[in-house]
Design a protein around this motif. Structure first.
Motif, PDB file in Angstrom:
ATOM      1  N   GLY A 265      75.828  -8.336  13.671  1.00  0.00           N
ATOM      2  CA  GLY A 265      75.485  -7.690  12.775  1.00  0.00           C
ATOM      3  C   GLY A 265      76.119  -6.651  12.523  1.00  0.00           C
ATOM      4  O   GLY A 265      76.757  -5.970  13.866  1.00  0.00           O
ATOM      5  N   GLY A 266      75.820  -6.296  11.624  1.00  0.00           N
ATOM      6  CA  GLY A 266      76.880  -4.647  11.271  1.00  0.00           C
ATOM      7  C   GLY A 266      77.839  -4.969  10.294  1.00  0.00           C
ATOM      8  O   GLY A 266      77.971  -3.416   9.953  1.00  0.00           O
ATOM      9  N   MET A 267      79.181  -6.205  10.777  1.00  0.00           N
ATOM     10  CA  MET A 267      79.712  -5.338   9.632  1.00  0.00           C
ATOM     11  C   MET A 267      79.815  -6.965   8.674  1.00  0.00           C
ATOM     12  O   MET A 267      79.354  -8.087   9.244  1.00  0.00           O
TER      13      MET A 267
ATOM     14  N   ILE B 244      83.941  -2.257   3.363  1.00  0.00           N
ATOM     15  CA  ILE B 244      85.338  -2.262   4.586  1.00  0.00           C
ATOM     16  C   ILE B 244      86.594  -1.215   3.640  1.00  0.00           C
ATOM     17  O   ILE B 244      86.843  -1.709   3.278  1.00  0.00           O
ATOM     18  N   THR B 245      86.775  -0.823   5.068  1.00  0.00           N
ATOM     19  CA  THR B 245      88.024  -0.123   4.855  1.00  0.00           C
ATOM     20  C   THR B 245      88.840  -0.774   6.337  1.00  0.00           C
ATOM     21  O   THR B 245      88.672  -0.866   7.157  1.00  0.00           O
TER      22      THR B 245
ATOM     23  N   ASN C 296      79.812   3.591  11.259  1.00  0.00           N
ATOM     24  CA  ASN C 296      79.647   4.408  12.538  1.00  0.00           C
ATOM     25  C   ASN C 296      80.517   2.515  13.949  1.00  0.00           C
ATOM     26  O   ASN C 296      80.325   2.586  14.530  1.00  0.00           O
ATOM     27  N   VAL C 297      80.723   1.519  12.554  1.00  0.00           N
ATOM     28  CA  VAL C 297      81.338  -0.060  13.310  1.00  0.00           C
ATOM     29  C   VAL C 297      82.889  -0.344  13.485  1.00  0.00           C
ATOM     30  O   VAL C 297      83.670   0.623  11.554  1.00  0.00           O
ATOM     31  N   LEU C 298      83.924  -0.253  14.512  1.00  0.00           N
ATOM     32  CA  LEU C 298      84.854  -0.710  14.163  1.00  0.00           C
ATOM     33  C   LEU C 298      85.354  -2.203  14.799  1.00  0.00           C
ATOM     34  O   LEU C 298      84.664  -2.817  16.060  1.00  0.00           O
TER      35      LEU C 298
END
Length: 288
Positions: free
Chosen positions: A110-112, A165-166, A259-261
């Motif tokens: 998880g995270g996104m 989200i970008t 911080n996540v991609l």
């Protein structure tokens, strides 16, 4: 010196190490296989590579609580993370098309806050290379020679994202047979007002044909044999194994949240370092 950990339970971790170190002499890498490494090493970021997401989830859950440590590193401590292909699946909050043989579905970190469809683009034989937009801040036209060589191997796709989200890259693509069946189930459940977090695969009339195209257990990121697909990112992509039913969907293949991609393609399997440089510069904060 910047120290980047690369999860080395399974998949293309060595290729990521090579690419990261090629970005700058100030970058060093370490293969991560235990929770104690994450706790004891002063990591500046971690990469979750392409490979087989089901296998990674199974190994991760029985490997000295490494899954819990990764969740803390990424979601609590908010340290930089990047998931490619299978790694993107692990970082998603919602996954459809999870293996039906795994009790409880796909294990995720998880995270996104995104909804990911595993193997959206098809089986191993449908692996391909497509020119896609490069990472920010560049934004060339579709005919620019600076487009990025996106390598898609049994690749997942992001179906939807939350408002924070970008979206960095999108393509129009017709889903493969199995993904289309999963999406039909998903659409029905959403229409009923259900909040779908995990949805497994279901056998269909096309299952025998699909099995001829894809061997169960093949790595999502393991094979390097691929075909080139002509056209621009704005054109609809249809590959062998696509069902054609329901038409194409606009899907996300690269996205960022703080911080996540996440990328559904494999930058580590090209000689183009721009996505690695983007992550190191913009998310890790490395001076490269």
């Amino acid at each position: 010196m910047v120290l980047i950990g690369v999860l080395a339970l399974q998949g293309a971790f060595e290729e990521h190490e090579t690419a990261l170190r090629s970005c700058s002499p100030s970058i060093s890498t370490v293969q991560i296989r235990t929770a104690s490494q994450i706790r004891s090493l002063s990591l500046d970021g971690i990469v979750l590579p392409g490979g087989e997401s089901t296998a990674m989830g199974l190994v991760g859950q029985v490997t000295e609580s490494i899954w819990d440590e990764l969740k803390k590193f990424i979601n609590v401590d908010k340290k930089p993370a990047w998931g490619t292909c299978a790694g993107m699946i692990l970082l998603a909050e919602k996954v459809v098309g999870a293996s039906a043989v795994i009790v409880g579905g796909q294990a995720i970190i998880g995270g996104m806050d995104v909804l990911v469809c595993r193997n959206y683009f098809g089986s191993q034989i449908s692996s391909f290379e497509l020119s896609i937009p490069p990472p920010p801040p560049s934004s060339p036209t579709s005919s620019s020679p600076d487009l990025y060589p996106g390598v898609f191997i049994r690749a997942p796709a992001i179906l939807s994202v939350s408002s924070d989200i970008t979206v960095l890259s999108e393509v129009d693509a017709v889903p493969c047979r199995q993904a289309n069946t999963t999406l039909e189930q998903l659409d029905e459940r959403i229409a009923r007002g259900e909040d779908v977090t995990m949805l497994g695969v279901k056998a269909t009339d096309d299952e025998d044909n699909w099995r001829n195209d894809s061997k169960d257990g093949e790595e999502e990121g393991g094979a390097k044999k691929k075909r080139k697909v002509s056209g621009s990112p704005s054109e609809t992509l249809t590959l062998p194994g696509a069902t054609g039913k329901g038409g194409s969907r606009r899907v996300v293949c690269a996205a960022r949240k703080g911080n996540v991609l996440c990328t559904s393609f494999h930058p580590e399997l090209t000689e183009d370092l721009r996505w690695h440089e983007y992550w190191l510069r913009e998310i890790v904060g490395a001076d490269i």
